[in-house]
Design a protein around this motif. Sequence first.
Motif, PDB file in Angstrom:
ATOM      1  N   ILE A   1       6.629   4.393   8.006  1.00  0.00           N
ATOM      2  CA  ILE A   1       5.215   3.683   7.864  1.00  0.00           C
ATOM      3  C   ILE A   1       5.036   2.578   8.377  1.00  0.00           C
ATOM      4  CG2 ILE A   1       3.981   2.589   5.921  1.00  0.00           C
ATOM      5  CD1 ILE A   1       5.808   3.962   3.765  1.00  0.00           C
ATOM      6  N   PHE A   2       3.618   2.354   8.995  1.00  0.00           N
ATOM      7  CA  PHE A   2       3.349   1.342   9.856  1.00  0.00           C
ATOM      8  C   PHE A   2       2.112   0.586   9.384  1.00  0.00           C
ATOM      9  CE2 PHE A   2       5.425   4.470  12.189  1.00  0.00           C
ATOM     10  CZ  PHE A   2       6.717   3.613  13.021  1.00  0.00           C
ATOM     11  N   ARG A   3       2.069  -0.536   9.108  1.00  0.00           N
ATOM     12  CA  ARG A   3       0.920  -1.248   8.859  1.00  0.00           C
ATOM     13  C   ARG A   3       0.432  -2.193  10.023  1.00  0.00           C
ATOM     14  NH1 ARG A   3      -1.454  -3.155   4.176  1.00  0.00           N
ATOM     15  NH2 ARG A   3       0.455  -2.484   3.084  1.00  0.00           N
ATOM     16  N   LEU A   4      -0.838  -1.436  10.523  1.00  0.00           N
ATOM     17  CA  LEU A   4      -1.537  -2.035  11.903  1.00  0.00           C
ATOM     18  C   LEU A   4      -2.475  -2.845  11.507  1.00  0.00           C
ATOM     19  CD1 LEU A   4      -1.482  -1.742  14.835  1.00  0.00           C
ATOM     20  CD2 LEU A   4      -3.264   0.051  14.574  1.00  0.00           C
TER      21      LEU A   4
ATOM     22  N   GLN B   1      -4.340   5.456   6.052  1.00  0.00           N
ATOM     23  CA  GLN B   1      -4.858   5.040   5.084  1.00  0.00           C
ATOM     24  C   GLN B   1      -5.316   3.718   5.344  1.00  0.00           C
ATOM     25  OE1 GLN B   1      -1.877   4.636   2.190  1.00  0.00           O
ATOM     26  NE2 GLN B   1      -3.098   3.034   0.568  1.00  0.00           N
ATOM     27  N   PRO B   2      -6.950   3.730   5.187  1.00  0.00           N
ATOM     28  CA  PRO B   2      -7.743   2.783   5.513  1.00  0.00           C
ATOM     29  C   PRO B   2      -7.483   1.474   4.329  1.00  0.00           C
ATOM     30  CG  PRO B   2      -9.044   4.308   5.747  1.00  0.00           C
ATOM     31  CD  PRO B   2      -7.791   4.934   4.929  1.00  0.00           C
TER      32      PRO B   2
ATOM     33  N   GLY C   1      -5.109  -0.556   9.366  1.00  0.00           N
ATOM     34  CA  GLY C   1      -4.774   0.203   8.066  1.00  0.00           C
ATOM     35  C   GLY C   1      -3.274   0.380   8.013  1.00  0.00           C
ATOM     36  N   LEU C   2      -2.846   1.590   7.102  1.00  0.00           N
ATOM     37  CA  LEU C   2      -1.599   2.202   7.054  1.00  0.00           C
ATOM     38  C   LEU C   2      -1.288   3.549   7.620  1.00  0.00           C
ATOM     39  CD1 LEU C   2       0.689   0.553   5.452  1.00  0.00           C
ATOM     40  CD2 LEU C   2       0.428   2.412   3.606  1.00  0.00           C
TER      41      LEU C   2
ATOM     42  N   GLY D   1       0.771  -1.051  -0.028  1.00  0.00           N
ATOM     43  CA  GLY D   1      -0.097   0.031   0.116  1.00  0.00           C
ATOM     44  C   GLY D   1       0.663   1.216  -0.049  1.00  0.00           C
ATOM     45  N   ALA D   2       2.183   0.915   0.308  1.00  0.00           N
ATOM     46  CA  ALA D   2       3.071   2.289   0.330  1.00  0.00           C
ATOM     47  C   ALA D   2       3.582   2.571  -0.957  1.00  0.00           C
ATOM     48  CB  ALA D   2       4.077   1.970   1.517  1.00  0.00           C
TER      49      ALA D   2
END
Length: 420
Positions: free
Chosen positions: A278-281, A202-203, A260-261, A14-15
């Motif tokens: 950036i973190f993807r949770l 970012q959902p 999300g991001l 997504g990034a």
Amino acid sequence: MALLQILAVLFLPGAWGQSSSSRLGVVVEAKNITLPAGSKAILPCHSPRMVWIRDRLKDRQRVVHWDLVRSSPENSVERVLDMSPGANQRVYNAFNKGRVFIPDSAFSDGNFSLTINNVAATDKGVYTCNLHHHYCQIHQSIQIQVDVTKSARKEKRYWDGEKTAFVVLLGSSVVLPCVNRRPLWREGLQEDQQQVAHWDFQPPGVRPDKADRLVDLYASGERRDYGPLFAQSKMSVAEDAFTLGDFSLFISDLRPADKGLYSCHLHHHYCGLHERRIFRLTVGPPLMPDSTPAPRIFQNDEPDPSEGVEPTRVVNVFIPEHRSYFMQHLGYFLATFLLLGFIVIALIMLTRRRKKRGLEYELGRSQRGTAIAGGEVALDCTELNCCNQEPLNSEYKNNIMKERDMAKDCNKEFDGKMWK
């Protein structure tokens, strides 16, 4: 930096859209975080270069100095001059005063070139232009080699593969270039207006350019929250973020909608700093409450407070299984499988060998029977009974003598047949 950005693109698809735009900054960190629902998340975002220090002594933050390295004696290093924005040039050798200088407007236009008038033979060597910006932690060096000649036709400028080289005519003038026109070397706007930090969300399934802005932070103390999440204390960032350089985002009471991001953007326009983390949770299932009933304490078992006995504390340590643990069990399984296979093969070979030996025995036995049946001498057992055909009623009174005489007669007849 480039390697981290590539990893972020590979592991965080997504990034991709965000990393395609250089204005967003360079990705310096990318993480995947999974937490259970209902817990508290901390998305770390630290940067010592963004620490806000109201230092009024800017003259000590930016420095330029020229150094000369001579090949003889023994590669000695000599400081030629140095300069700060609010101070005059300082020339270290009395012979160079009025002869060697840099422009007074160096920190305004970024031109730090060194001018040498009336070149002497002692000016030969390698010059280094060193630019230091201590606040922005930027250090740059440019090397130029100078050779002196007495022939005008040998005067030239060339690149030796590592640095620029000048062959200068003795007694002439030369300008050694050192230009850096980055905005940080010039007086710009107020620094508190140059430092900005913001978080975006970012959902899943949303394009990067449609990401939601969560919060904007400015070094001047201004803060802009977007949406009710910060007003409800659902999300928060430390108030002294620019003092400590800690812009971590705290998210309480995680819910599936928080998946999300998340991206932390740090901009320091004065220093030319643009970084992104950036973190993807991912929100997992909630933790199950401990259903173990509390131990019952009877009246007689209660400890006496006057004894001062501390209750026993039990600490359970769970050590995760490593890959070596899996490989060890796999090795045990393979060894057992090979041993069983070896035993099965040995049994099969032993059975086949016994069957082969049995067949050989039967074949030899049949061959021996055939040879005896086809021999030259064959005894007819029926003929041997002829000696016993006479009745036992004889005139002999002694039976022993009778049997002896019958044996003699039988032997004579058998010998006669053998000689025939």
